[in-house]
Design a protein around this motif. Structure first.
Motif, PDB file in Angstrom:
ATOM      1  N   ASN A  53       0.819  -1.212   0.000  1.00 47.11           N
ATOM      2  CA  ASN A  53       0.000   0.000   0.000  1.00 47.11           C
ATOM      3  C   ASN A  53       0.852   1.261   0.000  1.00 47.11           C
ATOM      4  OD1 ASN A  53      -2.576  -1.156  -0.121  1.00 47.11           O
ATOM      5  ND2 ASN A  53      -2.480  -1.652   2.045  1.00 47.11           N
ATOM      6  N   PHE A  56       1.778   2.971  -3.367  1.00 44.47           N
ATOM      7  CA  PHE A  56       0.835   3.816  -4.100  1.00 44.47           C
ATOM      8  C   PHE A  56       1.162   5.299  -3.943  1.00 44.47           C
ATOM      9  CE2 PHE A  56      -1.804  -0.035  -3.805  1.00 44.47           C
ATOM     10  CZ  PHE A  56      -2.110  -0.175  -5.145  1.00 44.47           C
ATOM     11  N   TRP A  88       2.986  -6.097  -5.589  1.00 42.57           N
ATOM     12  CA  TRP A  88       1.580  -5.843  -5.902  1.00 42.57           C
ATOM     13  C   TRP A  88       0.882  -7.106  -6.387  1.00 42.57           C
ATOM     14  CZ3 TRP A  88       2.984  -0.721  -8.636  1.00 42.57           C
ATOM     15  CH2 TRP A  88       2.828   0.342  -7.752  1.00 42.57           C
ATOM     16  N   TYR A  92      -2.281  -8.801  -4.537  1.00 44.16           N
ATOM     17  CA  TYR A  92      -3.527  -9.148  -5.223  1.00 44.16           C
ATOM     18  C   TYR A  92      -3.890 -10.607  -4.979  1.00 44.16           C
ATOM     19  CZ  TYR A  92      -6.998 -10.137  -8.734  1.00 44.16           C
ATOM     20  OH  TYR A  92      -8.140 -10.555  -9.357  1.00 44.16           O
ATOM     21  N   GLU A  97      -7.996  -7.648  -4.150  1.00 42.80           N
ATOM     22  CA  GLU A  97      -8.369  -6.242  -4.288  1.00 42.80           C
ATOM     23  C   GLU A  97      -7.869  -5.738  -5.641  1.00 42.80           C
ATOM     24  OE1 GLU A  97      -7.644  -3.552  -1.051  1.00 42.80           O
ATOM     25  OE2 GLU A  97      -7.860  -5.167   0.402  1.00 42.80           O
ATOM     26  N   LYS A  99      -7.189  -2.911  -6.860  1.00 47.96           N
ATOM     27  CA  LYS A  99      -6.226  -1.815  -6.924  1.00 47.96           C
ATOM     28  C   LYS A  99      -4.808  -2.304  -7.178  1.00 47.96           C
ATOM     29  CE  LYS A  99      -5.390  -1.460  -1.936  1.00 47.96           C
ATOM     30  NZ  LYS A  99      -5.484  -0.586  -0.767  1.00 47.96           N
ATOM     31  N   TYR A 100      -4.482  -3.490  -6.670  1.00 44.84           N
ATOM     32  CA  TYR A 100      -3.118  -4.011  -6.858  1.00 44.84           C
ATOM     33  C   TYR A 100      -2.882  -4.429  -8.303  1.00 44.84           C
ATOM     34  CZ  TYR A 100      -3.142  -4.205  -1.764  1.00 44.84           C
ATOM     35  OH  TYR A 100      -3.215  -3.881  -0.432  1.00 44.84           O
ATOM     36  N   SER A 102      -4.559  -3.481 -10.858  1.00 45.25           N
ATOM     37  CA  SER A 102      -4.692  -2.288 -11.690  1.00 45.25           C
ATOM     38  C   SER A 102      -3.388  -1.504 -11.753  1.00 45.25           C
ATOM     39  CB  SER A 102      -5.810  -1.400 -11.126  1.00 45.25           C
ATOM     40  OG  SER A 102      -5.889  -0.203 -11.837  1.00 45.25           O
TER      41      SER A 102
END
Length: 106
Positions: A53, A56, A88, A92, A97, A99-100, A102
């Motif tokens: 996290n 990001f 990442w 995932y 999730e 977001k990872y 992506s």
């Protein structure tokens, strides 16, 4: 063996959210994430996800990661940045999730 791992692994935990340290993903994937995969200990997973996290905060458009050690705030997607992608992908796999994944595919 576990006490041996704990003795050394926690010495690098401080880097999990250090924006000035470019190799966060590399360090955390091959320490805390792998330690979780081997042992199933949730405290390792928690640190690895915190590190994933924290990446990001350094992500820019085009999947460039800010390299704070470059002059004039320059950014690039060098080999150090690509090493973070593995963390990442691991995150995932653990959480599903989007977001990872992506961050990896955009």
């Amino acid at each position: 063996m576990l006490s041996y791992i704990d003795k050394y692994i926690w010495s690098i935990e401080k880097y999990k959210s250090n924006g000035n340290f470019q190799d966060i993903g590399y360090l955390m994937l091959y320490s805390f994430a792998l330690a979780f995969d081997v042992t199933g200990r949730e405290e390792y997973k928690k640190v690895a996800l915190e590190a994933a996290n924290s990446l990001f905060a350094s992500l820019k458009e085009g999947n460039y990661l800010i390299c704070n050690w470059l002059e004039n705030g320059e950014s690039y997607a060098g080999v150090d940045s690509f090493m973070n992608i593995g963390l990442w992908i691991w995150a995932y796999d653990q959480t599903r999730e989007p977001k990872y994944i992506s961050a990896v595919t955009r």
